[in-house]
Design an enzyme around this catalytic site. Structure first.
Site, PDB file in Angstrom:
ATOM      1  N   HIS A  19       0.940  -1.257  -0.026  1.00 29.31           N
ATOM      2  CA  HIS A  19       0.100  -0.036   0.096  1.00 29.31           C
ATOM      3  C   HIS A  19       0.780   1.261  -0.085  1.00 29.31           C
ATOM      4  CE1 HIS A  19      -3.513  -2.557   1.818  1.00 29.31           C
ATOM      5  NE2 HIS A  19      -3.295  -2.701   0.367  1.00 29.31           N
ATOM      6  N   HIS A  42      -7.686  -7.989  -8.145  1.00 29.31           N
ATOM      7  CA  HIS A  42      -8.004  -8.777  -6.983  1.00 29.31           C
ATOM      8  C   HIS A  42      -8.205  -7.585  -5.758  1.00 29.31           C
ATOM      9  CE1 HIS A  42      -6.230 -11.474  -9.922  1.00 29.31           C
ATOM     10  NE2 HIS A  42      -6.570 -12.516  -8.949  1.00 29.31           N
ATOM     11  N   GLU A 120     -13.288  -8.392  -7.800  1.00 25.64           N
ATOM     12  CA  GLU A 120     -13.527  -9.202  -6.669  1.00 25.64           C
ATOM     13  C   GLU A 120     -14.458 -10.279  -7.048  1.00 25.64           C
ATOM     14  OE1 GLU A 120     -11.778  -9.717  -3.860  1.00 25.64           O
ATOM     15  OE2 GLU A 120     -13.022 -11.421  -3.666  1.00 25.64           O
ATOM     16  N   ASP A 166      -2.879  -8.337  -7.317  1.00 29.46           N
ATOM     17  CA  ASP A 166      -2.763  -8.726  -6.123  1.00 29.46           C
ATOM     18  C   ASP A 166      -3.398 -10.016  -5.648  1.00 29.46           C
ATOM     19  OD1 ASP A 166      -1.959  -8.724  -3.300  1.00 29.46           O
ATOM     20  OD2 ASP A 166      -3.575  -7.120  -2.891  1.00 29.46           O
TER      21      ASP A 166
HETATM   22  N1  SAM Z   1      -5.909  -5.925  -3.176  1.00 28.37           N
HETATM   23  C1  SAM Z   1      -6.465  -6.230  -1.632  1.00 28.37           C
HETATM   24  C2  SAM Z   1      -5.883  -5.272  -0.628  1.00 28.37           C
HETATM   25  O1  SAM Z   1      -4.539  -4.850  -0.979  1.00 28.37           O
HETATM   26  O2  SAM Z   1      -6.466  -4.560   0.038  1.00 28.37           O
HETATM   27  C3  SAM Z   1      -6.206  -7.562  -1.175  1.00 28.37           C
HETATM   28  C4  SAM Z   1      -6.579  -8.535  -2.238  1.00 28.37           C
HETATM   29  S1  SAM Z   1      -6.606 -10.389  -1.720  1.00 28.37           S
HETATM   30  C5  SAM Z   1      -4.825 -10.540  -1.581  1.00 28.37           C
HETATM   31  C6  SAM Z   1      -6.898 -11.238  -3.011  1.00 28.37           C
HETATM   32  C7  SAM Z   1      -8.609 -11.010  -3.334  1.00 28.37           C
HETATM   33  O3  SAM Z   1      -8.698 -11.479  -4.537  1.00 28.37           O
HETATM   34  C8  SAM Z   1      -9.472 -12.028  -2.490  1.00 28.37           C
HETATM   35  O4  SAM Z   1     -10.240 -11.082  -1.872  1.00 28.37           O
HETATM   36  C9  SAM Z   1      -9.953 -13.144  -3.384  1.00 28.37           C
HETATM   37  O5  SAM Z   1     -11.338 -13.366  -2.842  1.00 28.37           O
HETATM   38  C10 SAM Z   1      -9.718 -12.527  -4.716  1.00 28.37           C
HETATM   39  N2  SAM Z   1     -10.013 -13.337  -5.735  1.00 28.37           N
HETATM   40  C11 SAM Z   1      -9.346 -14.376  -5.833  1.00 28.37           C
HETATM   41  N3  SAM Z   1      -9.401 -14.970  -7.066  1.00 28.37           N
HETATM   42  C12 SAM Z   1      -9.916 -14.112  -7.786  1.00 28.37           C
HETATM   43  C13 SAM Z   1      -9.961 -13.668  -9.254  1.00 28.37           C
HETATM   44  N4  SAM Z   1      -9.636 -14.573 -10.350  1.00 28.37           N
HETATM   45  N5  SAM Z   1     -10.558 -12.475  -9.663  1.00 28.37           N
HETATM   46  C14 SAM Z   1     -10.875 -11.611  -8.958  1.00 28.37           C
HETATM   47  N6  SAM Z   1     -10.718 -11.488  -7.556  1.00 28.37           N
HETATM   48  C15 SAM Z   1     -10.137 -13.058  -7.140  1.00 28.37           C
END
Ligand code: SAM
Length: 282
Positions: A19, A42, A120, A166
């Site tokens: 971040h 993500h 998401e 991410d």
């Molecule tokens: N970027 C966020 C942050 O920094 O606050 C954290 C994201 S977290 C590491 C990864 C997220 O990706 C999870 O909430 C998960 O549900 C979601 N996710 C998993 N596979 C995905 C996909 N193929 N496309 C979109 N979201 C996905």
């Protein structure tokens, strides 16, 4: 089936590196009037209560944002990042209760001419994200596969974009999908700035990821890593994390060089680890 919930990890040392880097990149983009598109492939839930049962279970923020909160001796860029977290908590709050996810960090830094595109897949996190940011002008939120987002999002009409990639890396396949997605993304829009976060774990795919990303960077790249934790006796666990930036702002290397040694000193959980900062200038 998506098992990963970022609420378990919110505000940990990985979030701090990710971040802070995101803030520095978005602030640089905002130096020019022309609008840009921010794509979060993500996105997670957008923001997290640090008092939820999820966050309390592991309290990973104790070794991340909580070590920076409430201090008056922070280096400038770290202080700026903590100020964003403070604003998310409500300026008057002395206690750290909430942690902003990448969508909230971006929302705080984007201007009216900029666009927010959030992907998401988890239904609960998507619902929270939608209710939090869905009404914002310039924001669009999708419950579709973020790895497929270049097809609909790149290139943007203003030809200015930052993409944060991410994933949770719960499945080995995510590493290959990051590479595949970026190959497509730079073909569609080679001028975009792409930020990949990855965990420093003992998996071959994780170790090889930065090299693979270097090979598909059309121009410049930057790689920063912060190692703060000792892997367990079997070599498992997240020792730290890295960010790999394709087409970084020219100012990013100097800014991270200023904060990484300090962050390592403050966030390290054992007498070891370190930091790395490498780049190929455009
Ligand atoms: N970027 C966020 C942050 O920094 O606050 C954290 C994201 S977290 C590491 C990864 C997220 O990706 C999870 O909430 C998960 O549900 C979601 N996710 C998993 N596979 C995905 C996909 N193929 N496309 C979109 N979201 C996905």
């Amino acid at each position: 089936m998506l098992a990963y919930r970022h609420a378990f990890h919110a505000g940990n040392h990985g979030d701090v590196l990710k971040h802070l880097t995101l803030m520095l990149v978005l602030r640089h983009m905002a130096l020019k009037d022309k609008g840009f598109r921010f794509v979060d492939t993500h996105a997670g839930a957008g923001g997290y209560s640090l008092q939820s049962t999820y966050a309390l279970k592991k309290a990973e923020h104790a070794n991340g944002i909580s070590k920076l909160w409430g201090r008056d001796d922070l280096p400038q860029f770290v202080a700026d990042y903590v100020a964003l977290v403070r604003a998310f908590n409500g300026k008057k709050k002395a206690v750290l209760e909430q942690y902003p996810g990448s969508p909230a960090i971006a929302q705080a830094l984007l201007r009216t001419q900029d666009q927010l595109r959030l992907f998401e897949l988890h239904p609960t996190d998507h619902r929270v994200l939608q209710s939090y940011l869905g009404h914002e002008k310039g924001a669009e939120i999708f419950m579709t596969d973020g790895f497929e987002s270049p097809k609909s999002q790149l290139p943007p009409s203003t030809r200015r974009a930052v993409v944060l990639i991410d994933p949770s890396y719960e499945v080995e396949r995510d590493y290959a999908r990051v590479v595949g997605m970026l190959r497509e993304a730079v073909l569609r829009f080679s001028e975009g700035t792409y930020i990949v976060w990855y965990p420093q774990v003992g998996r071959l795919a994780a170790v090889e990821l930065p090299k693979k990303l270097q090979n598909l960077s059309p121009k410049g790249w930057l790689h920063a890593r912060l190692t703060v934790q000792k892997p367990d006796a079997r070599g498992f666990g997240m020792a730290g994390s890295g960010v790999f930036v394709i087409n970084p702002p020219h100012t990013l290397h100097a800014q991270l060089a200023e904060v990484l040694p300090w962050l390592h000193q403050e966030l390290k959980q054992f007498d070891g680890g370190g930091w790395l900062l490498d780049q190929r200038a455009a």
